[in-house]
Design an enzyme around this catalytic site. Structure first.
Site, PDB file in Angstrom:
ATOM      1  N   GLU A 271     -24.632  48.538  -3.288  1.00 22.57           N
ATOM      2  CA  GLU A 271     -24.845  47.921  -1.975  1.00 22.57           C
ATOM      3  C   GLU A 271     -24.173  48.725  -0.856  1.00 22.57           C
ATOM      4  O   GLU A 271     -23.456  48.184  -0.024  1.00 22.57           O
ATOM      5  CB  GLU A 271     -24.346  46.479  -1.984  1.00 22.57           C
ATOM      6  CG  GLU A 271     -25.100  45.618  -2.975  1.00 22.57           C
ATOM      7  CD  GLU A 271     -24.726  44.142  -2.924  1.00 22.57           C
ATOM      8  OE1 GLU A 271     -23.628  43.820  -2.461  1.00 22.57           O
ATOM      9  OE2 GLU A 271     -25.553  43.323  -3.369  1.00 22.57           O
ATOM     10  N   ASP A 351     -26.781  37.822  -9.851  1.00 23.53           N
ATOM     11  CA  ASP A 351     -25.797  37.586  -8.785  1.00 23.53           C
ATOM     12  C   ASP A 351     -25.536  36.095  -8.569  1.00 23.53           C
ATOM     13  O   ASP A 351     -26.069  35.522  -7.621  1.00 23.53           O
ATOM     14  CB  ASP A 351     -26.329  38.225  -7.487  1.00 23.53           C
ATOM     15  CG  ASP A 351     -25.253  38.335  -6.431  1.00 23.53           C
ATOM     16  OD1 ASP A 351     -24.089  38.099  -6.752  1.00 23.53           O
ATOM     17  OD2 ASP A 351     -25.595  38.663  -5.278  1.00 23.53           O
ATOM     18  N   GLU A 379     -21.744  30.662  -2.873  1.00 28.26           N
ATOM     19  CA  GLU A 379     -22.695  31.458  -2.096  1.00 28.26           C
ATOM     20  C   GLU A 379     -24.155  31.031  -2.287  1.00 28.26           C
ATOM     21  O   GLU A 379     -24.874  30.803  -1.323  1.00 28.26           O
ATOM     22  CB  GLU A 379     -22.528  32.940  -2.461  1.00 28.26           C
ATOM     23  CG  GLU A 379     -23.540  33.845  -1.776  1.00 28.26           C
ATOM     24  CD  GLU A 379     -23.347  35.308  -2.152  1.00 28.26           C
ATOM     25  OE1 GLU A 379     -22.340  35.644  -2.814  1.00 28.26           O
ATOM     26  OE2 GLU A 379     -24.211  36.120  -1.788  1.00 28.26           O
TER      27      GLU A 379
END
Ligand code: GCV
Length: 811
Positions: A271, A351, A379
């Protein structure tokens, strides 16, 4: 009950955890029993010196004071012995930290009303029990002060510096010591070279100073290209001699300031973060660079397995798969990492999704230390605005048997080091607390932080029993409070899965923005690799060995054949491993598409029950926490309906297969805002379309003039719940007023940035979509319902629809 006339803490240095333990016992006993105790720090003069004593210290300190415990077993690092008998209490740690843990455990017993005599040793299952904070040096930027943090700005950093006032950081260390967490990495894994400048390293030294009395060590995330970025060198090649020397010097600088520094955390080649692959070096070369620099000081390197290419994955290639990345990138490297490197592996291959299979990488690292990365900060799981108790999810991975070499190989036994006889391993929990009084932004979300510590110490602990402990310690002993919180929490994760993403398809949130509200379309046609491959007829990732991405083949053979075969793949991971028609029958007999519809209806219906169940506790919980949590549960009920309709509309639209129960796109109680008479309001096509009822909402014609939407109600006279679905964007505080004829039913403001303490979106979308309900309103047939919206800033007082709901109906 044992008396507590006197507490002896066997260390008089104020920075020592044993000294802290003495004070905690004093404070705790005063809080629980209203009784003042003396504390003496330093030496103990033996049991005969008083008839009522609690002694806390290390085994070594105790023995050198002449103390003797006959049955004391060998303790492991951070372990402790707790003995409560009729005349005295002995809390003896293998080290000072262990003594403090024992003191907190003892207080936890007392606070829960457990006054029994006990004598037992408690040892950690794994040495690494770390918290990761994704804190940035400054707010602003895409991710604010704390990336994926929903509890306010950082407690450590502000305006590019370490804060002057670190009292909150000290409180955090206290909190973490009470759950036996032994280190915190204080900055974001998306790290910044500024961390290694002198002012910041000095500041980190100050944080370490406030952590130390609680036995919490400080760790730091590293930016791999720091030698280059700071302008010291022209390379960051991990095998370059100058680079190696540079990192040794920096590491020495850190240890000069922080002699008990815990270690480094590294996100490399992922990332946008640079790493060793930039120089065609291996990930092991990269990890060992830091391992060698830190080894003489006794530190460790947590090297993340979250390595993947987020720019080049191409969905049109059937065999491409982000889920393969970790095993592919670490292929051939087992045994090549230094002994003080621990590979930190997210629980699943993608993720932190609502459900994922265990990461296959746990099975591949047999001569390498590994740790699991869990995310306490929710998240992809409702961002602390939805109640989601996480241990039942975490246990699906910790208790999973990977059957390496056909032997029992539970993930928890791999990361403890037991299965492959590794010296190190354990747990990293991404907590992301902030300055909010509740730490995480929500009262009930704190059970996830508490239980993370409990599981890292003993992963066999039952999720219900941990939750009971937490609830007693947090809300007291009232049986109805305990029952309600335990019941709601235990339902909450499967229920969230029901109204978000089912059958292993992932959370179905907006992965391109916010990761909060629904946006299934965002999963596909981009290089992020969280694909669903949904088209008009089929859905799911084919990860089989012959025809698919071969991801199933990354597991040891027994597990591989289970996932490779559609008949033996559990339904809850069906779409993770298989690409099937919507009409595929599940083991339950229902089809995939009907399961989607049913699960979303059932899940959101269940979410409607939380607020009333909580309301029944009124008077049993202090007003502030009662009201703040109630607000969130009411909010969750509304947002679960947004989720339900968005996902169901999206897949109905794609598949054109109707809901057998006739619910999807059939809302008899709804009045679409766009069908009302509008004055100063205009139609707005919402994107993505499925987050608006009938794809459309209304917005005021300008940012400065109010709008009115009216309609004549044709329902029979009676009591109704009036629900208004609207959008509350992060920027702007629009105001709305709801009238029946000339009587105001209610008014509200678009201020969820304040009330939720977290602003999910700047746009009209599935993050900002929400609902307010006015209960039990008397409506007469022919009444004029009118909503007046006043825009503010860029928020044009958007309205989606109004539901006029007979008692007991939710839609
Ligand atoms: C800190 C996901 C999150 C990122 C996070 C990353 C990681 O992609 O959305 O915010 O970055 O994981 O774990 O490194």
């Amino acid at each position: 009950m044992v008396g507590y006339g006197h507490i002896v803490a066997l260390n008089d240095s104020e920075s020592s955890p044993v000294h802290t333990a003495g004070l905690e016992l004093q404070q705790g006993i005063a809080g629980i029993f209203g009784k003042d105790c003396n504390v003496s720090h330093g030496k103990w003069r033996g049991a005969s010196s008083t008839d009522s004593v609690a002694v806390v210290g290390t085994v070594g300190q105790f023995q050198s004071s002449g103390g003797d415990i006959k049955q004391l077993p060998q303790l492991e690092e951070d372990g402790f012995w707790l003995e409560v008998n009729s005349s005295a209490t002995y809390i003896l740690g293998q080290n000072e930290r262990g003594a403090l843990y024992g003191a907190f455990e003892y207080l936890s017993m007392l606070a829960q009303g457990n006054m029994t005599q006990v004598s037992y040793a408690s040892n950690p299952d794994a040495p690494i029990r770390w918290i990761n904070q994704w804190d940035n040096l400054q707010a602003g930027g895409t991710h604010g002060s704390v990336e994926r943090g929903y509890g306010g700005p950082s407690i450590f950093f502000a305006n590019g510096s370490v804060k002057d006032d670190l009292s909150r950081a000290a409180q955090y260390a206290r909190l973490l010591a009470s759950i036996k967490v032994n280190a915190v990495v204080v900055n974001n894994v998306n790290a910044n070279e500024s961390m290694l400048t002198d002012p910041i390293m000095d500041g980190l030294g100050r944080i370490a100073d406030v952590f130390r009395p609680y036995g919490v060590q400080l760790g730091m995330s590293l930016y791999f290209a720091s030698p280059l970025a700071l302008g010291d060198l022209e390379t960051f090649d991990p095998l370059n001699a100058s680079v190696i020397e540079w990192w040794h010097n920096k590491t020495d600088d850190i240890y000069r300031r922080i002699p008990d520094f815990a270690g480094y955390l590294v996100k490399a080649n992922s990332e946008g973060q640079p790493g060793p692959l930039t120089y065609n070096r291996t990930l092991a070369d990269g990890a060992n660079l830091f391992a060698k620099a830190i080894q003489p000081h006794g530190g460790v390197v947590m090297f993340r397995a979250f390595v993947y290419d987020s720019t080049n994955l191409n969905e049109s290639h059937w065999r491409e798969d982000r889920a393969n990345a970790a095993v592919d990138f670490f292929d051939g490297l087992d045994g090549k990492f230094d002994d003080n490197v621990i590979i930190q592996i997210k629980y699943g291959p993608i993720d932190f999704q609502v459900r994922e299979p265990t990461s296959p990488l746990f099975a591949h690292l047999q001569q390498t230390n590994s740790a699991i990365e869990l995310q306490i900060s929710q998240e992809y799981l409702g961002q602390q605005c939805h109640l989601v108790y996480l241990p039942p999810l975490w246990k699906t991975v910790l208790d999973f048997d990977l059957r390496v070499d056909h032997q029992p190989s539970l993930v928890r036994n791999i990361i403890s080091g037991d299965r492959f006889k590794r010296p190190l391993g354990g747990y990293a929990g991404v907590a992301n607390v902030g300055t909010n009084q509740t730490w995480l932004g929500s009262h009930l979300a704190m059970s996830n932080l508490y239980t993370f510590g409990r599981l890292a110490w003993d992963p066999t602990t039952d999720p219900v029993s941990m939750l009971l402990d937490w609830t007693r310690l947090t809300f007291g002993l009232d049986p109805s409070v305990l029952q309600t919180i335990v019941d709601m929490s235990m339902e909450s994760w499967p229920n969230y899965e029901n109204y978000t993403g089912n059958l292993g398809i992932q959370t179905l949130t907006d992965i391109l923005y916010g990761h909060y509200g629904p946006n299934p379309a965002s999963q596909d046609d981009n290089p992020w690799g969280q694909w669903t491959r949904a088209d008009a007829d089929t859905i799911g990732m084919d990860r089989t060995i012959e025809n698919g991405t071969r991801n199933a083949g990354q597991y040891p053979s027994e597990v591989a054949s289970m996932y490779d075969n559609i008949d033996t793949t559990p339904d809850n991971l069906l779409l993770w491993f298989h690409h099937v028609p919507y009409t595929q029958r599940l083991k339950s007999g229902t089809t995939v598409i009907q399961h989607f519809y049913d699960a979303h209806y059932n899940g959101s219906a269940r979410a409607q029950t939380y607020a009333p169940r909580w309301q029944a506790l009124e008077g049993k919980i202090d007003e502030q926490r009662f009201n703040e949590q109630l607000f969130r549960l009411v909010y969750q009920a509304g947002h679960s309906l947004v989720w339900r309709d968005a996902i169901n509309n999206f897949y109905f639209n794609k598949s054109q297969i109707p809901d057998e129960a006739g619910r999807v796109e059939n809302h008899p109680y709804r009045i679409e805002a766009e069908s009302m008479e509008l004055d100063g309001y205009e139609l707005y096509a919402v994107s993505p379309f499925h987050v608006a009822s009938n794809k459309t909402c209304i917005v005021t014609s300008s940012n400065s003039t109010q709008g009115t939407a009216s309609t004549t109600l044709s329902v029979d006279s009676g009591k109704y719940d009036l629900a208004v679905n609207y959008y509350d964007m992060a920027i702007g505080r629009s105001q709305w007023e709801l009238y029946l004829n000339d009587n105001m039913v209610g008014q509200w403001i678009g201020d969820s940035d304040l009330t939720l303490g977290h602003a999910p979106s700047n746009y009209i979308d599935g993050h900002s979509a929400t609902r307010i309900t006015f209960k039990s309103v008397q409506v007469e047939k022919g009444d004029m319902l009118r909503i007046v919206g006043k825009p503010d800033g860029i928020e044009p007082a958007p309205i989606d629809y109004v539901s006029v709901l007979p008692e007991g109906v939710v839609d």
